[in-house]
Write an enzyme that holds these catalytic residues in place. Structure first.
Site, PDB file in Angstrom:
ATOM      1  N   HIS A   1      -5.988  -1.124  11.630  1.00 14.15           N
ATOM      2  CA  HIS A   1      -5.529  -1.530  10.449  1.00 14.15           C
ATOM      3  C   HIS A   1      -6.294  -2.558   9.703  1.00 14.15           C
ATOM      4  CE1 HIS A   1      -2.488  -2.509   7.405  1.00 14.15           C
ATOM      5  NE2 HIS A   1      -2.249  -3.694   7.692  1.00 14.15           N
TER       6      HIS A   1
ATOM      7  N   CYS B   1      -5.219   0.619   3.903  1.00 14.24           N
ATOM      8  CA  CYS B   1      -5.242  -0.678   4.361  1.00 14.24           C
ATOM      9  C   CYS B   1      -6.985  -1.425   3.965  1.00 14.24           C
ATOM     10  CB  CYS B   1      -4.914  -0.686   5.556  1.00 14.24           C
ATOM     11  SG  CYS B   1      -5.716   0.202   6.717  1.00 14.24           S
TER      12      CYS B   1
ATOM     13  N   GLN C   1       0.807  -1.248  -0.026  1.00 14.19           N
ATOM     14  CA  GLN C   1       0.219   0.135   0.048  1.00 14.19           C
ATOM     15  C   GLN C   1       0.745   1.180  -0.012  1.00 14.19           C
ATOM     16  OE1 GLN C   1      -1.667  -1.157   4.014  1.00 14.19           O
ATOM     17  NE2 GLN C   1      -1.565   1.176   4.316  1.00 14.19           N
TER      18      GLN C   1
ATOM     19  N   ASN D   1      -1.266  -9.439   4.767  1.00 16.98           N
ATOM     20  CA  ASN D   1      -1.112  -8.062   4.707  1.00 16.98           C
ATOM     21  C   ASN D   1      -0.881  -7.235   3.463  1.00 16.98           C
ATOM     22  OD1 ASN D   1      -0.988  -5.565   6.096  1.00 16.98           O
ATOM     23  ND2 ASN D   1       0.889  -6.128   7.574  1.00 16.98           N
TER      24      ASN D   1
END
Ligand SMILES: *[C@@H]1O[C@H](CO)[C@@H](O)[C@H](O)[C@H]1NC(C)=O
Length: 341
Positions: free
Chosen positions: A284, A147, A141, A305
């Site tokens: 997150h 996120c 990102q 992630n």
């Protein structure tokens, strides 16, 4: 004679002391040189360029502190996971959390969501949606706090694969640029549920190839529905504070998860089963793409992630599952949701 001997003794002692001092000085310098070199290599590896020497020195100081922390953590060996020097090594923990983690947590949902997996009883003991071809490669990102878009898109890519048989990388930038009517604010933060709502009303999302990721807020530039590569029918929330419910859902499709990823240990996680420290201040968005159990019996969530492949286990983290607290580790069971096909 006694005098001479005494004198010789003192000289010998002096020589020894001086020698020790000299070697210590050498060690000191060596260590600094080594750290300097490490820093230069790290800068080169991550293409880091600083505006001026002042900034470089300031970052070097933070880098050294982080390296010391990582080395002492790994040296202690008291946790079942390791830390590593990664792209975040020149950021203080505070700077790190401010730029990356922009999930706008603790929105009270007024919607009473149904949970389609509530009556599921038989579950596989492990699941890895990557092995089922339902997970696209790890993305980065960058400095944009979106996120939430990566998390929502990864869950949507999963359900799309499961319902259509096709794995397609979908556009995050379309969400960043176009999902701006509600609380979602592109790089400023957002919520996965809002992203699902937007996608539903937008009647789909286009591909990553059509609307590539830029990592900055931009003007919405879609070419209409004809370009949509995938659709969803809606979304459901996983009943909060139940890892059991989360398991039922994750056994059926990749799930969007909000977590507290603010700690230094999360910042520098590199491998193993993450057990915290972390709190439950959800900041997150990530995606649970499976779960499992290690040879020594530790249960974990397999989490995708969006910080590139050099963070964690090739971009993934295994987080301890079935802990004593109902919120789950880092609050993973507090605000999970998934799109429906
Ligand atoms: C689960 O079972 C209960 C009781 O039979 C039923 O009322 C409910 O609709 C079921 N839920 C789903 C999602 O199928």
């Amino acid at each position: 004679m006694g005098f001479t001997n005494h004198c010789q003794c003192i000289s010998l002692a002096l020589i020894l002391i001086l020698g020790a001092l000299a070697s210590q000085a050498a060690a000191c310098t060596l260590q600094d040189v080594a750290m300097d070199e490490k820093y230069e290599q790290w800068m080169a590896h991550y293409g880091r360029v600083y505006e001026n020497n002042y900034e470089k020195e300031k970052r070097f100081k933070i880098f050294k502190e982080n390296v010391a922390y990582i080395e002492s953590f790994n040296g202690a060996g008291t946790k079942p996971y390791k830390l590593g020097i990664n792209q975040f090594a020149d950021l203080t923990n505070k700077e790190f959390t401010v730029t990356r983690n922009r999930f706008m947590g603790h929105e009270c949902s007024t919607k009473i969501s149904s949970f389609k997996y509530e009556n599921v009883t038989v579950l596989p003991s492990a699941m890895d949606w990557r092995k089922k071809g339902a997970v696209t490669p790890i993305k980065d990102q960058g400095q944009c706090g979106c996120c939430w878009a990566f998390s929502a898109v990864a869950a949507m890519e999963g359900i799309t694969k499961l319902s259509t048989g096709q794995l397609i990388s979908l556009s995050k930038q379309e969400l960043v640029d176009c999902d701006i009517k509600g609380i979602d604010q592109g790089c400023g933060g957002g919520l996965m549920d809002n992203a699902f709502q937007f996608i539903q009303h937008n009647q789909g999302l286009t591909t990553e190839a059509n609307y590539p990721y830029k990592g900055v807020d931009g003007t919405c530039n879609t070419k209409g529905e004809a370009n949509h590569a995938a659709k969803i029918n809606g979304y459901e929330d996983v009943p909060a504070n139940s890892e059991k419910a989360l398991l039922k859902a994750a056994a059926h499709q990749p799930i969007s998860d909000a977590i507290d990823a603010g700690g230094s240990d999360f910042q520098f996680y590199s491998s193993g089963i993450f057990t915290g420290e972390c709190g439950t201040s959800l900041d997150h968005g990530v995606t649970a793409v499976g779960y499992g159990i290690t040879n020594d019996g530790t249960k974990y969530w397999l989490v995708k992630n969006s910080w590139g492949t050099e963070w964690g286990e090739e971009g993934y983290i295994r987080m301890q599952r079935d802990i004593d607290a109902e919120e789950g580790l880092c609050g993973i069971a507090m605000q999970a949701s998934y799109p429906t096909a």
